[in-house]
Design a protein around this motif. Structure first.
Motif, PDB file in Angstrom:
ATOM      1  N   LEU A 287       0.831  -1.204   0.000  1.00  0.00           N
ATOM      2  CA  LEU A 287       0.000   0.000   0.000  1.00  0.00           C
ATOM      3  C   LEU A 287       0.866   1.255   0.000  1.00  0.00           C
ATOM      4  CD1 LEU A 287      -2.669  -1.195   2.588  1.00  0.00           C
ATOM      5  CD2 LEU A 287      -3.128  -0.678   0.181  1.00  0.00           C
ATOM      6  N   HIS A 288       1.936   1.230   0.787  1.00  0.00           N
ATOM      7  CA  HIS A 288       2.834   2.386   0.824  1.00  0.00           C
ATOM      8  C   HIS A 288       3.529   2.573  -0.524  1.00  0.00           C
ATOM      9  CE1 HIS A 288       5.538   5.434   2.362  1.00  0.00           C
ATOM     10  NE2 HIS A 288       6.546   4.759   1.827  1.00  0.00           N
ATOM     11  N   THR A 289       3.936   1.465  -1.152  1.00  0.00           N
ATOM     12  CA  THR A 289       4.566   1.563  -2.467  1.00  0.00           C
ATOM     13  C   THR A 289       3.637   2.248  -3.452  1.00  0.00           C
ATOM     14  OG1 THR A 289       5.954  -0.388  -2.148  1.00  0.00           O
ATOM     15  CG2 THR A 289       5.469   0.223  -4.417  1.00  0.00           C
ATOM     16  N   PHE A 290       2.363   1.856  -3.443  1.00  0.00           N
ATOM     17  CA  PHE A 290       1.389   2.484  -4.345  1.00  0.00           C
ATOM     18  C   PHE A 290       1.271   3.979  -4.038  1.00  0.00           C
ATOM     19  CE2 PHE A 290      -2.662   4.050  -5.723  1.00  0.00           C
ATOM     20  CZ  PHE A 290      -2.893   3.421  -6.938  1.00  0.00           C
ATOM     21  N   ASN A 291       1.121   4.327  -2.770  1.00  0.00           N
ATOM     22  CA  ASN A 291       0.976   5.742  -2.409  1.00  0.00           C
ATOM     23  C   ASN A 291       2.202   6.549  -2.801  1.00  0.00           C
ATOM     24  OD1 ASN A 291      -1.575   5.238  -1.318  1.00  0.00           O
ATOM     25  ND2 ASN A 291      -0.759   4.853   0.732  1.00  0.00           N
ATOM     26  N   GLN A 292       3.378   5.944  -2.666  1.00  0.00           N
ATOM     27  CA  GLN A 292       4.608   6.629  -3.058  1.00  0.00           C
ATOM     28  C   GLN A 292       4.647   6.845  -4.572  1.00  0.00           C
ATOM     29  OE1 GLN A 292       7.297   7.565  -0.631  1.00  0.00           O
ATOM     30  NE2 GLN A 292       7.413   8.947  -2.398  1.00  0.00           N
ATOM     31  N   GLN A 293       4.255   5.818  -5.320  1.00  0.00           N
ATOM     32  CA  GLN A 293       4.225   5.948  -6.781  1.00  0.00           C
ATOM     33  C   GLN A 293       3.233   7.026  -7.216  1.00  0.00           C
ATOM     34  OE1 GLN A 293       3.264   1.864  -7.614  1.00  0.00           O
ATOM     35  NE2 GLN A 293       5.392   1.257  -7.935  1.00  0.00           N
ATOM     36  N   TYR A 294       2.070   7.050  -6.582  1.00  0.00           N
ATOM     37  CA  TYR A 294       1.064   8.067  -6.894  1.00  0.00           C
ATOM     38  C   TYR A 294       1.604   9.461  -6.595  1.00  0.00           C
ATOM     39  CZ  TYR A 294      -3.239  10.831  -6.133  1.00  0.00           C
ATOM     40  OH  TYR A 294      -4.216  11.804  -6.141  1.00  0.00           O
ATOM     41  N   SER A 295       2.217   9.628  -5.447  1.00  0.00           N
ATOM     42  CA  SER A 295       2.746  10.931  -5.054  1.00  0.00           C
ATOM     43  C   SER A 295       3.874  11.361  -5.988  1.00  0.00           C
ATOM     44  CB  SER A 295       3.236  10.877  -3.603  1.00  0.00           C
ATOM     45  OG  SER A 295       2.197  10.455  -2.746  1.00  0.00           O
ATOM     46  N   ASP A 296       4.733  10.414  -6.361  1.00  0.00           N
ATOM     47  CA  ASP A 296       5.813  10.722  -7.305  1.00  0.00           C
ATOM     48  C   ASP A 296       5.250  11.097  -8.676  1.00  0.00           C
ATOM     49  OD1 ASP A 296       7.696  10.231  -5.353  1.00  0.00           O
ATOM     50  OD2 ASP A 296       8.189   8.213  -6.065  1.00  0.00           O
ATOM     51  N   MET A 297       4.143  10.460  -9.073  1.00  0.00           N
ATOM     52  CA  MET A 297       3.515  10.810 -10.347  1.00  0.00           C
ATOM     53  C   MET A 297       3.002  12.249 -10.307  1.00  0.00           C
ATOM     54  SD  MET A 297       0.258   9.102 -12.332  1.00  0.00           S
ATOM     55  CE  MET A 297      -0.937   9.880 -11.231  1.00  0.00           C
ATOM     56  N   LEU A 298       2.368  12.648  -9.192  1.00  0.00           N
ATOM     57  CA  LEU A 298       1.893  14.029  -9.082  1.00  0.00           C
ATOM     58  C   LEU A 298       3.054  15.011  -9.136  1.00  0.00           C
ATOM     59  CD1 LEU A 298      -0.908  13.796  -6.350  1.00  0.00           C
ATOM     60  CD2 LEU A 298      -1.147  13.765  -8.839  1.00  0.00           C
ATOM     61  N   ILE A 316       4.116   9.241 -17.035  1.00  0.00           N
ATOM     62  CA  ILE A 316       3.411   8.203 -17.802  1.00  0.00           C
ATOM     63  C   ILE A 316       3.864   6.818 -17.346  1.00  0.00           C
ATOM     64  CG2 ILE A 316       2.974   7.281 -20.100  1.00  0.00           C
ATOM     65  CD1 ILE A 316       1.730  10.046 -19.600  1.00  0.00           C
ATOM     66  N   GLY A 317       5.173   6.662 -17.118  1.00  0.00           N
ATOM     67  CA  GLY A 317       5.688   5.379 -16.640  1.00  0.00           C
ATOM     68  C   GLY A 317       5.157   5.010 -15.269  1.00  0.00           C
ATOM     69  N   LEU A 318       5.013   6.013 -14.403  1.00  0.00           N
ATOM     70  CA  LEU A 318       4.501   5.749 -13.057  1.00  0.00           C
ATOM     71  C   LEU A 318       3.046   5.301 -13.084  1.00  0.00           C
ATOM     72  CD1 LEU A 318       6.270   8.671 -11.204  1.00  0.00           C
ATOM     73  CD2 LEU A 318       6.406   6.272 -10.527  1.00  0.00           C
ATOM     74  N   MET A 319       2.269   5.735 -14.070  1.00  0.00           N
ATOM     75  CA  MET A 319       0.883   5.263 -14.176  1.00  0.00           C
ATOM     76  C   MET A 319       0.874   3.754 -14.408  1.00  0.00           C
ATOM     77  SD  MET A 319      -2.117   6.668 -13.880  1.00  0.00           S
ATOM     78  CE  MET A 319      -3.851   6.339 -14.183  1.00  0.00           C
ATOM     79  N   GLY A 320       1.793   3.255 -15.223  1.00  0.00           N
ATOM     80  CA  GLY A 320       1.901   1.812 -15.413  1.00  0.00           C
ATOM     81  C   GLY A 320       2.325   1.101 -14.144  1.00  0.00           C
ATOM     82  N   ASP A 321       3.244   1.720 -13.397  1.00  0.00           N
ATOM     83  CA  ASP A 321       3.660   1.132 -12.116  1.00  0.00           C
ATOM     84  C   ASP A 321       2.486   1.049 -11.150  1.00  0.00           C
ATOM     85  OD1 ASP A 321       6.238   1.001 -13.115  1.00  0.00           O
ATOM     86  OD2 ASP A 321       6.907   2.840 -12.118  1.00  0.00           O
ATOM     87  N   LEU A 322       1.640   2.078 -11.132  1.00  0.00           N
ATOM     88  CA  LEU A 322       0.467   2.083 -10.255  1.00  0.00           C
ATOM     89  C   LEU A 322      -0.461   0.918 -10.581  1.00  0.00           C
ATOM     90  CD1 LEU A 322      -0.428   5.894 -10.217  1.00  0.00           C
ATOM     91  CD2 LEU A 322       0.330   4.545  -8.268  1.00  0.00           C
ATOM     92  N   ARG A 323      -0.681   0.685 -11.861  1.00  0.00           N
ATOM     93  CA  ARG A 323      -1.567  -0.417 -12.258  1.00  0.00           C
ATOM     94  C   ARG A 323      -1.029  -1.749 -11.762  1.00  0.00           C
ATOM     95  NH1 ARG A 323      -0.706  -3.517 -16.431  1.00  0.00           N
ATOM     96  NH2 ARG A 323       0.590  -1.940 -17.483  1.00  0.00           N
TER      97      ARG A 323
END
Length: 351
Positions: A287-298, A316-323
Motif C-alpha cells: 500500500l505504501h509503495t502504491f501511495n509513493q508511486q502516486y505521489s511521485d507521479m503528481l 506516464i511510466g509511473l501510471m503503469g507502475d500504479l496499475r
C-alpha cells in the motif's frame, strides 16, 4: 474572490459560478482552471481503481474497454486544462496536501454537492457513482439538478474570450496520448482562443454527450457513448438505445453483464491502517509503495508544467507502475471480511 491556498473542501466552484461573467478577473480565471484541473484529477483514482479490479486483462472486452477509454479521456482532459492554465501565466499545483483529492469525499469546489466519491472495485453501485460524477445538465430522457462539471466548463468557455490576450503558449506540454495508447485524446498546446474553446467542447461532449445525442461526437469514436451514458449502462445493466416507437432514448437495449473482478472493498477514510482491516506488514508495504508511486507521479506532472518544463514520460511510466502495484493489492483478502480484498488508497505522501 480570495486567492492563495485552494481549499479542496470549499464550494469555490459554486462561488465562481455565481460571479457575473463580466466581473471575472484574471486571477479568478486562473483559480477556475486550477480547480478544473483538480476536478479532472479527482476522477482518475476511482475510475482507475474500478478498471484495475477487472481480472481479465483483455482491453478489447466491452466493459473494460469502455472504462479504459474513459480513464484515458480524463487524463487527456487534465493535460489540456493544465496547458490552458500555464498558457495564461498560471501555475499548476498538484502536490499541496490540502488540495489533493481525498476519498471518500465530495468533488472539489462544491460540484454535484452531496455526492460522496469512494474508491472500490467495479460494481453496479460504483458505476452509478461514476455516472453521477459525469451527470449532464440536460441528460436525454430524464431530469438532473445541481451544479455540474459541464456547466462549470461552459462558464470558463464564456469567460475566456475576455482574457484571450493572455494566451502566450508558454510551458505547454505536448503528448500523443490518443495516438500512442489507442485511447484518450492527444494533449496539445493552447496557443490561441480557438484551441481553448475546442478543448473545452471536447471535455464537455466526451463527458456528457450533447442535447441531441448520447454519443461522443468526435471523429474516430463511432458508436462510443459519452462518459455519463457509458457508466449509466454499466450501472443499470442495459444498453442505452433509441426507442423506435417513441424516438426517445432509454436503457432498454441488450444486457450489459459485469466482468469478473477482484471484490475490492470500499477504502475507508484515511486508508486501511486505521480500520478493523488494518493490513499486515507485507500488505502495508505494498500500500505504501502504491501511495509513493502516486505521489511521485503528481510531482512529475507538476514538474512537467513547471518553470523548467520537465519531461512528462516519468509520469506516464509511473501510471503503469500504479496499475501493476494495484493488481497485487487487489489479490489480498481482507482479514475481517475475506469476501472482499484490499484496494489502493491513493494517499498523497510528502516524502
Amino acid at each position: 474572490m480570495a486567492t492563495g491556498v485552494l481549499d479542496y473542501e470549499s464550494d469555490a466552484i459554486v462561488q465562481l459560478m455565481n460571479i457575473a461573467e463580466d466581473d471575472w478577473t484574471e486571477q479568478e480565471l486562473k483559480d477556475a482552471l486550477q480547480r478544473a484541473i483538480m476536478l479532472e484529477l479527482s476522477t482518475i483514482p476511482p475510475y482507475a481503481t474500478a478498471l484495475w479490479s477487472i481480472t481479465d486483462p483483455d482491453n478489447t472486452k466491452p466493459v473494460r474497454h469502455t472504462i479504459r477509454e474513459i480513464v484515458f479521456d480524463e487524463m487527456s482532459h487534465f493535460g489540456l486544462v493544465c496547458n490552458m492554465l500555464t498558457s495564461i501565466g498560471g501555475t499548476v499545483v498538484l502536490t499541496d496536501p490540502l488540495t489533493v483529492p481525498k476519498y471518500p469525499g465530495e468533488l472539489p469546489g462544491g460540484v454535484n454537492p452531496g455526492l460522496e466519491v469512494f474508491l472500490s472495485g467495479l460494481t453496479r453501485d460504483s458505476a452509478a457513482l461514476f455516472a453521477a460524477v459525469e451527470k449532464p445538465e440536460h441528460p436525454l430522457g430524464f431530469a438532473a439538478d445541481g451544479n455540474t462539471i459541464g456547466a462549470f466548463y461552459q462558464r470558463i468557455a464564456d469567460v475566456f474570450p475576455k482574457f484571450a490576450h493572455l494566451l502566450t503558449g508558454q510551458r505547454q506540454v505536448s503528448f500523443p496520448l490518443g495516438s500512442s495508447h489507442g485511447a484518450g485524446n492527444d494533449i496539445v498546446p493552447m496557443n490561441a482562443l480557438g484551441d481553448v474553446l475546442t478543448a473545452i467542447h471536447v471535455i464537455q461532449a466526451q463527458g456528457e454527450g450533447t442535447t441531441a445525442s448520447p454519443e461522443n461526437p468526435f471523429p474516430g469514436t463511432p458508436g462510443e457513448l459519452a462518459h455519463y451514458y457509458a457508466f449509466k449502462e454499466i450501472a443499470v445493466g442495459k444498453r442505452f438505445v433509441r426507442d423506435e416507437r417513441t424516438g426517445t432514448f432509454d436503457f432498454i437495449g441488450p444486457d450489459v453483464p459485469l466482468p469478473d473482478t477482484f471484490p475490492v472493498g470500499r477504502v475507508p477514510q484515511g486508508g486501511w491502517a486505521g480500520s478493523p482491516n488494518a493490513p499486515d506488514a507485507p500488505t502495508a508495504a505494498l500500500l505504501h509503495t502504491f501511495n509513493q508511486q502516486y505521489s511521485d507521479m503528481l510531482r512529475a506532472l507538476e514538474a512537467a508544467w513547471g518553470p523548467t518544463g520537465a519531461d512528462i514520460f516519468p509520469a506516464i511510466g509511473l501510471m503503469g507502475d500504479l496499475r501493476r502495484t494495484a493488481q497485487k493489492i487487489n489479490s489480498i483478502k481482507l482479514p475481517v471480511d475475506p469476501r472482499f480484498t484490499y484496494g489502493p488508497e491513493w494517499l498523497f505522501v510528502t516524502s
